[in-house]
Design a protein around this motif. Structure first.
Motif, PDB file in Angstrom:
ATOM      1  N   ILE A  59       0.825  -1.206   0.000  1.00 40.75           N
ATOM      2  CA  ILE A  59       0.000   0.000   0.000  1.00 40.75           C
ATOM      3  C   ILE A  59       0.864   1.263   0.000  1.00 40.75           C
ATOM      4  CG2 ILE A  59      -1.692   1.349   1.302  1.00 40.75           C
ATOM      5  CD1 ILE A  59      -2.808  -1.185  -0.133  1.00 40.75           C
ATOM      6  N   PHE A  63      -0.850   4.440  -2.937  1.00 36.34           N
ATOM      7  CA  PHE A  63      -2.061   4.562  -2.119  1.00 36.34           C
ATOM      8  C   PHE A  63      -3.352   4.328  -2.886  1.00 36.34           C
ATOM      9  CE2 PHE A  63       0.798   6.827   0.796  1.00 36.34           C
ATOM     10  CZ  PHE A  63       0.538   6.067   1.923  1.00 36.34           C
ATOM     11  N   SER A  64      -3.315   4.397  -4.195  1.00 39.69           N
ATOM     12  CA  SER A  64      -4.534   4.114  -4.960  1.00 39.69           C
ATOM     13  C   SER A  64      -4.955   2.652  -4.762  1.00 39.69           C
ATOM     14  CB  SER A  64      -4.339   4.418  -6.442  1.00 39.69           C
ATOM     15  OG  SER A  64      -3.406   3.528  -7.026  1.00 39.69           O
ATOM     16  N   TYR A  66      -5.176   1.223  -1.978  1.00 39.33           N
ATOM     17  CA  TYR A  66      -5.859   1.156  -0.686  1.00 39.33           C
ATOM     18  C   TYR A  66      -7.359   1.395  -0.815  1.00 39.33           C
ATOM     19  CZ  TYR A  66      -5.587   1.731   4.457  1.00 39.33           C
ATOM     20  OH  TYR A  66      -5.683   1.585   5.819  1.00 39.33           O
ATOM     21  N   PHE A  70     -10.881  -0.114   1.279  1.00 40.52           N
ATOM     22  CA  PHE A  70     -11.048   0.709   2.474  1.00 40.52           C
ATOM     23  C   PHE A  70     -12.254   0.318   3.325  1.00 40.52           C
ATOM     24  CE2 PHE A  70     -11.531   4.519   5.050  1.00 40.52           C
ATOM     25  CZ  PHE A  70     -10.225   4.691   5.452  1.00 40.52           C
ATOM     26  N   ILE A  92      -0.103   2.612   7.746  1.00 43.20           N
ATOM     27  CA  ILE A  92      -0.739   2.787   6.436  1.00 43.20           C
ATOM     28  C   ILE A  92      -1.851   3.834   6.537  1.00 43.20           C
ATOM     29  CG2 ILE A  92      -2.163   1.697   4.661  1.00 43.20           C
ATOM     30  CD1 ILE A  92      -0.811  -0.993   5.466  1.00 43.20           C
ATOM     31  N   HIS A  95      -0.483   7.408   6.926  1.00 43.56           N
ATOM     32  CA  HIS A  95       0.078   7.954   5.686  1.00 43.56           C
ATOM     33  C   HIS A  95      -1.010   8.240   4.653  1.00 43.56           C
ATOM     34  CE1 HIS A  95       4.331   8.032   6.513  1.00 43.56           C
ATOM     35  NE2 HIS A  95       4.186   6.892   7.160  1.00 43.56           N
ATOM     36  N   PHE A  96      -2.043   7.427   4.645  1.00 41.94           N
ATOM     37  CA  PHE A  96      -3.161   7.660   3.726  1.00 41.94           C
ATOM     38  C   PHE A  96      -3.955   8.902   4.138  1.00 41.94           C
ATOM     39  CE2 PHE A  96      -7.646   6.811   2.519  1.00 41.94           C
ATOM     40  CZ  PHE A  96      -7.499   6.799   1.136  1.00 41.94           C
ATOM     41  N   ASN A  99      -2.874  12.945   4.013  1.00 41.20           N
ATOM     42  CA  ASN A  99      -3.148  13.654   2.771  1.00 41.20           C
ATOM     43  C   ASN A  99      -4.603  14.131   2.846  1.00 41.20           C
ATOM     44  OD1 ASN A  99      -4.212  14.104   0.116  1.00 41.20           O
ATOM     45  ND2 ASN A  99      -2.407  13.095  -0.715  1.00 41.20           N
ATOM     46  N   SER A 102      -7.125  12.656   0.409  1.00 44.37           N
ATOM     47  CA  SER A 102      -7.564  11.297   0.764  1.00 44.37           C
ATOM     48  C   SER A 102      -8.579  11.352   1.895  1.00 44.37           C
ATOM     49  CB  SER A 102      -6.376  10.446   1.203  1.00 44.37           C
ATOM     50  OG  SER A 102      -5.460  10.296   0.166  1.00 44.37           O
TER      51      SER A 102
END
Length: 177
Positions: A59, A63-64, A66, A70, A92, A95-96, A99, A102
Motif C-alpha cells: 500500500i 495509495f490508490s 488502498y 477501504f 498505512i 500515511h493515507f 493527505n 484522501s
C-alpha cells in the motif's frame, strides 16, 4: 496451504524479505485478495503478521491500491489486537489520511469508524508505534469532530495508564493549541 501462504512461511522479518514479498504480490496479482485476508486476520499467526508487513509495503508504494479495500478493512481493523499488525495498519492509515485529499474522500461513517478504531487501539495498545500513529490519526479529525480532542485528553490524562516514553512527543501535540 495456498501458494501465497507457502511463499510467506519461510520469510523473515527483514526488510529484504518484506520487499521480496511485495515483489511476489506485484508479480502475482491473483494473490492480492488472499494477501488482504491474511493481513487482516485477527488470529495473528505468523503468516498473518508477515502478510500485514507485506500489505504495508504494497500500500505504501501506491495509495490508490488502498481505496478499493477501504470499507472492508475498516470492518476488520477493530478486531486486530496484535501490536505488530496494528503497527503496520496504523502506519498505512496515517500515511493515507495525512493527505487532506484522501481524508476528504471519506464518508462520515468511514471517518467515524476510523475514530472508533483509533480510540479503541489507544485504550488497549501498549506499543509506541501503533499508539503514536493512532493519536496522530485522531488529531487529523479533531477540528471536524471536536469530541475527539476531549476523548484524547481523557484517555491520556485520566486513564491512569503509563505510556511508553516514545509516545510522549505525540501526546504533547494533543495539548498544543
Amino acid at each position: 496451504m495456498s501458494s501465497l501462504t507457502h511463499f510467506i512461511k519461510p520469510l523473515t522479518a527483514s526488510r529484504e524479505n518484506r520487499i521480496k514479498g511485495l515483489r511476489f504480490v506485484e508479480e502475482h496479482p491473483e494473490y492480492l485478495n488472499e494477501l488482504f485476508e491474511l493481513a487482516h486476520n485477527s488470529e495473528a499467526k505468523r503468516e498473518h503478521i508477515y502478510a500485514a508487513w507485506i500489505w504495508e509495503f504494497y500500500i505504501l508504494t501506491d495509495f490508490s491500491r488502498y481505496v478499493p479495500f477501504f470499507d472492508s478493512l475498516l470492518h476488520y481493523l477493530l478486531m486486530i489486537d496484535h501490536s505488530s499488525m496494528r503497527r503496520s495498519h496504523s502506519k498505512i492509515l496515517w500515511h493515507f489520511l495525512k493527505n487532506k485529499t484522501s481524508r476528504n474522500t471519506l464518508t462520515k461513517a468511514q471517518k467515524e469508524r476510523v475514530i472508533s478504531i483509533g480510540l479503541s487501539w489507544i485504550m488497549s495498545e501498549t506499543k509506541t508505534a501503533p499508539l503514536s500513529f493512532c493519536i496522530r490519526i485522531l488529531l487529523l479529525f479533531r477540528s471536524e469532530y471536536p469530541e475527539v480532542q476531549s476523548h484524547l485528553e481523557d484517555l491520556l490524562l485520566h486513564s491512569k495508564r503509563t505510556f511508553p516514553k516514545g509516545v510522549y512527543p505525540v501526546i504533547r501535540s494533543v495539548f498544543k493549541n
